[in-house]
Design a protein around this motif. Structure first.
Motif, PDB file in Angstrom:
ATOM      1  N   VAL A 278       0.834  -1.207   0.000  1.00 40.74           N
ATOM      2  CA  VAL A 278       0.000   0.000   0.000  1.00 40.74           C
ATOM      3  C   VAL A 278       0.868   1.256   0.000  1.00 40.74           C
ATOM      4  O   VAL A 278       0.609   2.207  -0.745  1.00 40.74           O
ATOM      5  N   LEU A 326       2.609   4.511  10.034  1.00 39.82           N
ATOM      6  CA  LEU A 326       1.878   3.714   9.041  1.00 39.82           C
ATOM      7  C   LEU A 326       0.466   4.254   8.846  1.00 39.82           C
ATOM      8  O   LEU A 326      -0.004   4.443   7.712  1.00 39.82           O
ATOM      9  N   LEU A 327      -0.200   4.549   9.983  1.00 41.63           N
ATOM     10  CA  LEU A 327      -1.581   5.012   9.921  1.00 41.63           C
ATOM     11  C   LEU A 327      -1.670   6.358   9.205  1.00 41.63           C
ATOM     12  O   LEU A 327      -2.533   6.577   8.338  1.00 41.63           O
ATOM     13  N   VAL A 330      -0.984   5.941   5.339  1.00 40.45           N
ATOM     14  CA  VAL A 330      -2.092   5.436   4.529  1.00 40.45           C
ATOM     15  C   VAL A 330      -3.261   6.416   4.538  1.00 40.45           C
ATOM     16  O   VAL A 330      -4.063   6.433   3.613  1.00 40.45           O
ATOM     17  N   SER A 331      -3.349   7.257   5.587  1.00 34.62           N
ATOM     18  CA  SER A 331      -4.463   8.197   5.640  1.00 34.62           C
ATOM     19  C   SER A 331      -4.348   9.260   4.558  1.00 34.62           C
ATOM     20  O   SER A 331      -5.329   9.922   4.228  1.00 34.62           O
ATOM     21  N   GLY A 333      -4.158   8.652   1.644  1.00 35.26           N
ATOM     22  CA  GLY A 333      -5.030   8.184   0.573  1.00 35.26           C
ATOM     23  C   GLY A 333      -6.396   8.849   0.626  1.00 35.26           C
ATOM     24  O   GLY A 333      -7.130   8.861  -0.364  1.00 35.26           O
ATOM     25  N   ALA A 334      -6.736   9.460   1.774  1.00 34.41           N
ATOM     26  CA  ALA A 334      -8.048  10.098   1.925  1.00 34.41           C
ATOM     27  C   ALA A 334      -8.160  11.346   1.076  1.00 34.41           C
ATOM     28  O   ALA A 334      -9.266  11.832   0.838  1.00 34.41           O
ATOM     29  N   ARG A 336      -7.938  11.524  -1.899  1.00 33.13           N
ATOM     30  CA  ARG A 336      -8.781  11.119  -3.026  1.00 33.13           C
ATOM     31  C   ARG A 336     -10.239  11.534  -2.821  1.00 33.13           C
ATOM     32  O   ARG A 336     -10.905  11.970  -3.768  1.00 33.13           O
ATOM     33  N   THR A 337     -10.723  11.420  -1.576  1.00 28.89           N
ATOM     34  CA  THR A 337     -12.138  11.704  -1.337  1.00 28.89           C
ATOM     35  C   THR A 337     -12.458  13.183  -1.537  1.00 28.89           C
ATOM     36  O   THR A 337     -13.594  13.543  -1.799  1.00 28.89           O
ATOM     37  N   LEU A 346     -17.430   7.430  -4.635  1.00 29.38           N
ATOM     38  CA  LEU A 346     -16.798   6.940  -3.410  1.00 29.38           C
ATOM     39  C   LEU A 346     -17.098   5.465  -3.193  1.00 29.38           C
ATOM     40  O   LEU A 346     -16.295   4.723  -2.659  1.00 29.38           O
ATOM     41  N   PHE A 347     -18.281   5.062  -3.646  1.00 28.76           N
ATOM     42  CA  PHE A 347     -18.741   3.703  -3.310  1.00 28.76           C
ATOM     43  C   PHE A 347     -18.375   2.743  -4.417  1.00 28.76           C
ATOM     44  O   PHE A 347     -19.211   2.401  -5.237  1.00 28.76           O
TER      45      PHE A 347
ATOM     46  N   LEU B 116     -12.760   8.395   5.712  1.00 31.13           N
ATOM     47  CA  LEU B 116     -11.525   8.619   4.952  1.00 31.13           C
ATOM     48  C   LEU B 116     -11.435   7.696   3.751  1.00 31.13           C
ATOM     49  O   LEU B 116     -10.602   7.877   2.893  1.00 31.13           O
ATOM     50  N   ARG B 117     -12.278   6.665   3.687  1.00 34.41           N
ATOM     51  CA  ARG B 117     -12.321   5.689   2.594  1.00 34.41           C
ATOM     52  C   ARG B 117     -10.982   4.963   2.422  1.00 34.41           C
ATOM     53  O   ARG B 117     -10.586   4.649   1.313  1.00 34.41           O
ATOM     54  N   ILE B 118     -10.267   4.703   3.513  1.00 35.38           N
ATOM     55  CA  ILE B 118      -9.061   3.878   3.445  1.00 35.38           C
ATOM     56  C   ILE B 118      -9.525   2.419   3.465  1.00 35.38           C
ATOM     57  O   ILE B 118     -10.418   2.081   4.236  1.00 35.38           O
TER      58      ILE B 118
END
Lengths: 348, 316
Positions: A278, A326-327, A330-331, A333-334, A336-337, A346-347, B116-118
């Motif tokens: 990831v 790590l958290l 990867v966060s 990636g948010a 993108r929203t 989103l879904f 956050l959609r992770i």
């Protein structure tokens, strides 16, 4: 023109590019802060500790590209680690035989995963959860207690710099030939990982089978309707994943000159491989990413832990900081929203 | 006459049959070696179910999340963190604090996954690592010296009317989950969201809060299991939850819940847990070494899924 191509590459590979940037920043500042930074000794040590997880991250990449997940990579690494600790010693021919058997057994296990997923039509994540248990069981059969023996020369040659490699086997004038000088300080594990990447991953990526893996991850139905060899690609992806995991197990055996059927270790390696994939910019939804990115992701994971050696941080805080990093990583990636224009996007 | 079984009940039926097979095989083994049949004695079965209740409660929470097509990898350290805070706080407040830990972790997971959609796979993994870090920092990497409170000991170890109290807790959790899944709007929303989140959103379900709710239930279940396990072993210790993650996923899937979400009945999860618990106990009666256990364990999961867990072939 050149500029625009670079920009386009950047926007098509934002994940990979930012991973590369993060790794470069972390690695350079680590070496600058290290009292003996930018030296062969530090590089060798770092490379040794990164090689196994780098291979596992590559192994995990292929199932993830398919849109699945392989929970057995750590277990396959443990199994091949135990096999290697039994076989990789003796005469040069025996060593070679041991290496080949180790790698083949990993690939065979991956093939079994692929066959179960394709012909058994079981979800990869749950199929590999089960085969992972089988791999650990087999590893315990091969090596009930930690130990074993790996050829010492090989262990020394493959876990040090190129000069030591040449010196051990007396090639290229014991490492002093003019043409090997420029490479003398490069750690051998780095070269092994790069060789495997160039000789195995790149040709696969460019083959029809490799491109089919990406197509399946994007839209399996469309890939099927386009007449792509779906079943072959899935089986190949899992087989190659098993092969990469076996590379990791073999390297671990050479590095530690022993085998250890440790369930905890296998689980930790599997989870770290997912994190590395990831971080390397590969989407867990499938279809986007490369094994090269996963290598960088594995590098990021490891560099973070290297910092604890040079910074005066309470070792008890180490797992906490690793987890938070790590958290947070990867966060990102948010983001993108925030760019989504239609909420339904989103879904997925 | 041909008995028809709906697709949803097929896994449950086959898994139940397999439980009978395990019991019979184990009994044949004990009869032929020792001449006794402990597997069929209610006392032994209750004792096995008592230790199985920890897994059962974890699996109940895991099922909520899997029904949504997500997964919760933070269960091991949520369980441990709840147990450790409960023993550290002690006294009257031990239980509420532990449950609060579970709810907080669940909300964090739900926030990361729903807002956050992770991908849940990686976010809950990160939360798990952070919790481990917190617990290591708090305890110094050793098992804390605190002991479980009398209430925790009672819940995990005592018996009421000859039945372990832990089984009552498991039953209460199960009833709660069944009622929630089949009788409330929240339960239906979980199935709807798990089938297709976009469609559920368009039909007016606030899918993000549904996701968050499911993760809260999962965290809560993990913390209940943590409290019980701490009571059972009279203290909390590092890594006490590690043995529950994969069996919990396996139990849910063996019970017929689809790993991609939207389908599954709680009774199946219950059967899946009993299957795994009994399989383990029969293997330990046979004094099977760890290697053989792992291989049999993996083979059983694959074999069962080959019988009833196969996907549709993708053709368009």
């Amino acid at each position: 023109m050149h500029q625009s191509r670079l920009t386009r590459w950047f926007f098509q590979n934002v994940g990979l590019a930012s991973a590369l940037l993060l790794f470069a920043v972390l690695f350079l500042s680590y070496n600058m802060m290290h009292p003996r930074g930018f030296s062969a000794a530090v590089a060798v040590q770092n490379a040794n500790e990164t090689a196994a997880i780098a291979f596992l991250a590559m192994a995990q990449t292929l199932p993830v590209l398919l849109g699945g997940l392989d929970l057995s990579v750590g277990a396959v690494m443990t199994l091949t680690n135990c096999i290697a600790s039994e076989l990789v010693n003796g005469s040069p021919a025996q060593i070679l035989f041991g290496i080949v058997v180790t790698l083949l057994s990993g690939a065979a296990f991956g093939l079994m995963n692929g066959l179960i997923v394709v012909y058994g039509r079981i979800q990869p994540i749950i199929a590999t959860l089960a085969t992972g248990a089988i791999a650990i069981g087999l590893a315990l059969l091969v090596r009930p207690k930690p130990g074993g023996d790996v050829d010492g020369d090989l262990g020394w040659a493959l876990t040090n710099s190129v000069w030591d490699f040449a010196d051990t086997y007396g090639i290229a004038g014991g490492g002093d030939a003019w043409w090997i000088r420029p490479f003398a300080d490069i750690p051998v594990p780095v070269i092994i990982v790069l060789l495997v990447t160039i000789l195995v991953w790149v040709p696969f990526r460019r083959s029809v089978t490799g491109r089919t893996v990406y197509a399946i991850g994007s839209a399996e139905g469309a890939a099927f309707m386009s007449g792509l060899p779906i079943e072959r690609a899935k089986i190949a992806a899992f087989t190659l994943g098993g092969f990469f995991a076996a590379c990791g197990g073999l390297y671990l055996a050479i590095q530690t000159s022993s085998g250890n059927a440790d369930i905890q270790q296998a689980g930790a390696y599997t989870l770290n491989s997912i994190a590395a994939v990831v971080l390397g910019g590969t989407s867990l939804l499938g279809g986007v990413g490369t094994a090269v990115g996963s290598l960088i992701g594995a590098g990021i994971l490891r560099v973070i832990s290297f910092y604890f050696r040079i910074l005066d941080i309470d070792p008890l805080l180490q797992p906490l900081i690793e987890g938070v990093v790590l958290l947070v990583a990867v966060s990102f990636g948010a983001i993108r929203t925030l760019r989504v224009k239609n909420k339904l996007d989103l879904f997925r | 006459m041909r008995i028809s079984v709906s697709n949803e009940n097929k896994p449950i039926l086959i898994a139940s049959l397999f439980i009978v097979v395990i019991l019979l095989a184990g009994t044949v083994y004990t009869l032929s070696t020792a001449g006794t049949a402990p597997l069929l004695s209610p006392k032994y079965l209750l004792q096995q179910l008592q230790t199985g209740s920890f897994l059962g409660i974890c699996a109940a929470g895991m099922m909520m999340v899997i029904l949504l097509g997500h997964i919760d990898l933070s269960i091991p350290w949520t369980l441990t963190a709840a147990a450790m805070t409960a023993t550290a706080v002690g006294g009257e407040m031990a239980l509420p604090t532990a449950l609060a830990v579970g709810i907080a972790v669940g909300m964090l997971n739900g926030f990361g996954v729903a807002f956050l959609r992770i991908p849940s796979m990686i976010f809950t993994l990160g939360v798990d690592t952070v919790l481990r870090g917190l617990m290591v920092a708090q305890t110094g990497g050793f098992a804390p010296q605190d002991t479980a409170t009398p209430l925790m000991l009672f819940l995990a170890k005592d018996r009421l009317l000859g039945i372990p109290v832990a089984l009552f807790v498991w039953a209460a959790v199960s009833v709660f989950i069944i009622v929630m899944l089949t009788r409330t709007g929240f339960g239906r929303s979980i199935y709807a969201t798990g089938s297709r989140e976009g469609a559920a959103y368009l039909s007016g379900i606030r899918t993000r809060f549904v996701t968050m709710g499911a993760f809260v239930v999962s965290g809560l279940c993990a913390s209940i299991a943590g409290v019980l396990l701490a009571g059972y072993s009279a203290k909390a210790y590092q890594g006490m939850g590690n043995a529950f993650l994969l069996p919990a996923i396996a139990a849910v899937v063996l019970g017929g819940t689809h790993i991609l979400g939207g389908r599954g009945r709680y009774i199946g999860t219950l059967i899946g847990v009993i299957l795994i618990v009994l399989l383990n106990s029969v293997l330990s009666i046979m004094q099977m070494p760890e290697a053989g256990r792992q291989i049999i364990y993996g083979t059983v999961i694959i074999a069962m899924l080959l019988v009833y867990g196969r996907n549709q072939r993708v053709t368009s």
